[in-house]
Design an enzyme around this catalytic site. Structure first.
Site, PDB file in Angstrom:
ATOM      1  CB  CYS A  12      16.708  93.713  73.826  1.00  0.00           C
ATOM      2  SG  CYS A  12      17.270  92.644  72.509  1.00  0.00           S
ATOM      3  CB  CYS A  88      15.774  90.081  71.322  1.00  0.00           C
ATOM      4  SG  CYS A  88      15.987  89.918  73.093  1.00  0.00           S
ATOM      5  CB  CYS A  96       8.958  90.313  82.302  1.00  0.00           C
ATOM      6  SG  CYS A  96       9.398  90.048  80.587  1.00  0.00           S
TER       7      CYS A  96
END
Length: 166
Positions: A12, A88, A96
């Site tokens: 998140c 989220c 990432c």
């Protein structure tokens, strides 16, 4: 592979509520088959007290929980993840880090209870609602037969072979 423990990372943005609740739920509901972790792209540095209140009902050791950066899990020596779930919408859209081991990933978005503005009772109700949603998803996930988890891992690796330059 019956003794394999699957590592699951929940991501998140702030790593203060949803991802932390998911970490505790997958670990407690997984009955030794799953080890949960959580992290954020921009961690707040503290776990939300209302999230801790929900997690306390699971028996998960609260002292193990902390808000941390997802960079910790992309470094050498970090646990290798089998699954990574974003919880989220902001984290799902971010770039990432590279995850060792090529884990399977999916987006399991839900409302951000930490962003809700209202009375203490209203805020607590939103945390309870989101906790129930995460718990329902976790119930399905931890009930998957082990052979399905392995099949999916193998399917992922077979797909990777097709992307290899010849």
């Amino acid at each position: 592979m019956e003794d394999k423990v699957y590592n699951v990372l929940f991501l998140c943005t702030g790593n203060s509520a949803r991802s932390v609740m998911a970490e505790a739920l997958v670990t407690t509901m997984g009955q030794g088959r799953f080890r949960g972790f959580s992290a954020g792209s921009h961690p707040t540095g503290a776990v939300n007290p209302l999230a801790l209140e929900q997690i306390a009902t699971t028996g998960y050791p609260l002292e193990q929980l902390r808000s941390k950066s997802w960079d910790e899990f992309g470094q050498a020596g970090a646990p290798v993840m089998d699954f990574i779930f974003t919880v989220c919408d902001n984290a799902a859209g971010e770039v990432c880090p590279h995850w060792p081991g090529h884990p399977m990933s999916a987006h399991w978005g839900s409302e951000d209870p930490a962003a809700f503005v209202g009375t203490a009772d209203q805020r607590r109700a939103v945390f309870q609602k989101v906790f129930r949603q995460i718990r329902a998803r976790m119930s399905i996930f931890v009930s998957l037969p082990l052979h399905m988890l392995e099949k999916n891992a193998i399917q992922h690796e077979v797909a990777a072979i097709g992307r290899t330059a010849v």
